[in-house]
Design an enzyme around this catalytic site. Structure first.
Site, mmCIF file in Angstrom:
data_model
loop_
_atom_site.group_PDB
_atom_site.id
_atom_site.type_symbol
_atom_site.label_atom_id
_atom_site.label_comp_id
_atom_site.label_asym_id
_atom_site.label_seq_id
_atom_site.Cartn_x
_atom_site.Cartn_y
_atom_site.Cartn_z
ATOM 1 N N LYS A 24 1.556 4.073 -2.943
ATOM 2 C CA LYS A 24 1.225 5.491 -2.745
ATOM 3 C C LYS A 24 2.432 6.393 -3.026
ATOM 4 C CE LYS A 24 -3.162 5.347 -1.637
ATOM 5 N NZ LYS A 24 -4.221 6.013 -2.389
ATOM 6 N N TYR B 146 0.851 -1.206 0.000
ATOM 7 C CA TYR B 146 0.000 0.000 0.000
ATOM 8 C C TYR B 146 0.885 1.254 0.000
ATOM 9 C CZ TYR B 146 -3.473 3.329 1.896
ATOM 10 O OH TYR B 146 -4.305 4.391 2.116
HETATM 11 N N1 LIG Z 1 -9.829 5.757 4.937
HETATM 12 C C1 LIG Z 1 -8.691 6.260 5.381
HETATM 13 O O1 LIG Z 1 -8.434 6.335 6.591
HETATM 14 C C2 LIG Z 1 -7.658 6.747 4.387
HETATM 15 C C3 LIG Z 1 -6.471 7.348 4.859
HETATM 16 C C4 LIG Z 1 -5.530 7.781 3.935
HETATM 17 C C5 LIG Z 1 -5.767 7.638 2.580
HETATM 18 N N2 LIG Z 1 -6.915 7.058 2.157
HETATM 19 C C6 LIG Z 1 -7.104 6.871 0.717
HETATM 20 O O2 LIG Z 1 -8.392 7.349 0.328
HETATM 21 C C7 LIG Z 1 -8.916 6.512 -0.712
HETATM 22 C C8 LIG Z 1 -10.284 6.020 -0.301
HETATM 23 O O3 LIG Z 1 -10.156 5.304 0.900
HETATM 24 P P1 LIG Z 1 -11.368 4.445 1.481
HETATM 25 O O4 LIG Z 1 -11.088 4.273 2.927
HETATM 26 O O5 LIG Z 1 -12.668 4.999 1.012
HETATM 27 O O6 LIG Z 1 -11.090 3.039 0.747
HETATM 28 P P2 LIG Z 1 -12.029 1.752 0.695
HETATM 29 O O7 LIG Z 1 -11.178 0.542 0.732
HETATM 30 O O8 LIG Z 1 -13.135 1.877 1.702
HETATM 31 O O9 LIG Z 1 -12.680 1.874 -0.761
HETATM 32 C C9 LIG Z 1 -11.942 1.645 -1.941
HETATM 33 C C10 LIG Z 1 -12.919 1.358 -3.067
HETATM 34 O O10 LIG Z 1 -12.153 1.018 -4.237
HETATM 35 C C11 LIG Z 1 -12.954 0.138 -5.002
HETATM 36 N N3 LIG Z 1 -12.208 -0.610 -6.017
HETATM 37 C C12 LIG Z 1 -11.427 -1.718 -5.856
HETATM 38 N N4 LIG Z 1 -11.003 -2.158 -7.061
HETATM 39 C C13 LIG Z 1 -11.495 -1.305 -7.997
HETATM 40 C C14 LIG Z 1 -11.423 -1.241 -9.432
HETATM 41 N N5 LIG Z 1 -10.747 -2.145 -10.144
HETATM 42 N N6 LIG Z 1 -12.068 -0.244 -10.048
HETATM 43 C C15 LIG Z 1 -12.775 0.687 -9.348
HETATM 44 N N7 LIG Z 1 -12.886 0.666 -8.006
HETATM 45 C C16 LIG Z 1 -12.270 -0.323 -7.342
HETATM 46 C C17 LIG Z 1 -13.567 -0.797 -3.955
HETATM 47 O O11 LIG Z 1 -14.721 -1.434 -4.460
HETATM 48 C C18 LIG Z 1 -13.859 0.155 -2.795
HETATM 49 O O12 LIG Z 1 -15.203 0.594 -2.782
HETATM 50 C C19 LIG Z 1 -7.885 5.393 -0.927
HETATM 51 O O13 LIG Z 1 -7.098 5.713 -2.043
HETATM 52 C C20 LIG Z 1 -7.057 5.415 0.327
HETATM 53 O O14 LIG Z 1 -5.748 5.012 0.072
HETATM 54 C C21 LIG Z 1 -7.864 6.611 3.022
#
Ligand SMILES: NC(=O)c1ccc[n+]([C@@H]2O[C@H](COP(=O)([O-])OP(=O)(O)OC[C@H]3O[C@@H](n4cnc5c(N)ncnc54)[C@H](O)[C@@H]3O)[C@@H](O)[C@H]2O)c1
Length: 342
Positions: free
Chosen positions: A171, A167
């Site tokens: 990133k 991951y």
């Molecule tokens: N949630 C946090 O605490 C946090 C912190 C830092 C960064 N982020 C970043 O923010 C973004 C969103 O995070 P989140 O927590 O909502 O993630 P999440 O895991 O809840 O959701 C990710 C989504 O990506 C979708 N996905 C997977 N494969 C795919 C594909 N081939 N095509 C299209 N969609 C696809 C999944 O179905 C899922 O709904 C991510 O990039 C994550 O790295 C999140």
């Protein structure tokens, strides 16, 4: 003095120009990928409130609930299908792309080849798409983009980044690729490194998820078993602050930005400190600790995140502190459990 006055007048002209532009311009058409995860649905609500219901298209590869479907435009978009993405951008006249699709830290370790495809190949697709169609593109990064060689308290905007999760590696790759496309092709790439984002929605399998699960378990069962040690300090942010940061950063004029990638945060706390604050609202609960493989990940991540560059360049300022976060979470999780039974 004269220099100061001229700097101030340039700033005033720029900010006035900016607000005039915002008033006269049509709202941007925004596509959110990976929109059914923890951040996407809330982000769509937030941006629809700002730019109008039809301006924000939510997308994912999974079937939405009736509530999400009825809330505004929702379409299928697989980030591994480049032609499909091209069609969406053309058919819907997309201006801004918010790229949320990813496999998070703990889930990524369980399926490295899939994480490589979704997080790295997917990034190649969306960045090339953004270049071809001149889109503004936002890609979130994370505290997981740092590793055991990075300074942890505080972790500055620019420092050593040698993460030990797929991951984190993906990133750092996204950050560097975005900066490269900005310098080489002038792509309007924007990236914020978020800390753990706390909301009442189910989290997607990250290392900071305990700070969400604890509210669900304590409210439903009166107890929580934490997979991190009590003194594990990590940076965190309530989703309200995260979405406001995203939106303010996306609207910031290019002239204000000295970087394309910024740290943002609201606070840092440990599981023990969080549990202490929760006692005010939920006096009777039990917390036990059984660290698992996520402890090793957390031990390599920043403890305190230095977001002074975001504060300086585009006036970022968090509003939700730890007490507010606990109050909001208790209320929101109770409402969610009452409405959905989970
Ligand atoms: N949630 C946090 O605490 C946090 C912190 C830092 C960064 N982020 C970043 O923010 C973004 C969103 O995070 P989140 O927590 O909502 O993630 P999440 O895991 O809840 O959701 C990710 C989504 O990506 C979708 N996905 C997977 N494969 C795919 C594909 N081939 N095509 C299209 N969609 C696809 C999944 O179905 C899922 O709904 C991510 O990039 C994550 O790295 C999140």
């Amino acid at each position: 003095m004269t220099l100061l006055r001229s700097i101030l007048s340039v700033f005033t002209v720029n900010s006035r120009k900016y607000s005039l532009n915002l008033q006269s311009k049509k709202p941007p058409k925004i596509l959110i990928t990976g929109g059914l995860g923890q951040l996407g649905v809330e982000c769509a609500k937030y941006l629809r409130g700002k730019y109008g219901r039809e301006s924000v298209i939510l997308s994912d590869i999974i079937k939405p609930t009736a509530e999400v479907f009825n809330d505004g435009p929702y379409i299928f978009a697989d980030i591994l299908d480049f032609k499909g993405l091209q069609r969406i951008v053309v058919d819907h006249r997309v201006d801004w792309l918010i790229h949320f699709s990813a496999l998070l830290s703990a889930i990524g370790e369980q399926n490295v080849p899939l994480a490589v495809r979704v997080n790295i190949e997917g990034m190649h697709n969306v960045i090339e798409l953004a270049k071809q169609y001149g889109l503004r593109i936002f890609v979130p990064s994370t505290i997981g983009a740092f590793g055991p060689d990075s300074p942890r308290n505080p972790t500055p905007n620019i420092t050593v980044q040698r993460p030990r999760t797929i991951y984190g590696v993906s990133k750092v790759h996204a950050e560097l690729l975005g900066e490269y496309y900005f310098h080489k092709f002038g792509l309007d790439f924007r990236c914020l490194r978020f800390p753990g984002v706390i909301s009442s929605d189910p989290p997607g399998g990250g290392t900071t998820d305990y700070a969400i699960a604890i509210f669900h378990d304590v409210i439903r069962k009166g107890r929580y078993e934490c997979y991190l040690k009590p003194d594990t300090m990590l940076p965190m942010m309530h989703v309200r602050d995260a979405l406001r940061a995203l939106s303010e950063y996306l609207e910031a004029p290019n002239e204000m930005l000295n970087r394309r990638v910024y740290n943002v945060t609201s606070m840092s706390f440990t599981p023990e400190e969080l549990a202490d604050r929760m006692v005010k609202h939920l006096p009777e609960f039990q917390i036990t600790y059984r660290p698992d493989s996520r402890q090793e990940i957390a031990d390599s991540w920043p403890q305190v995140f230095d977001d002074s560059e975001a504060r300086r360049d585009w006036n970022w300022k968090p509003r939700v502190d730890l007490d507010d976060l606990v109050t909001l979470m208790v209320k929101e999780v109770k409402e969610k459990i009452a409405a959905n039974g989970f």
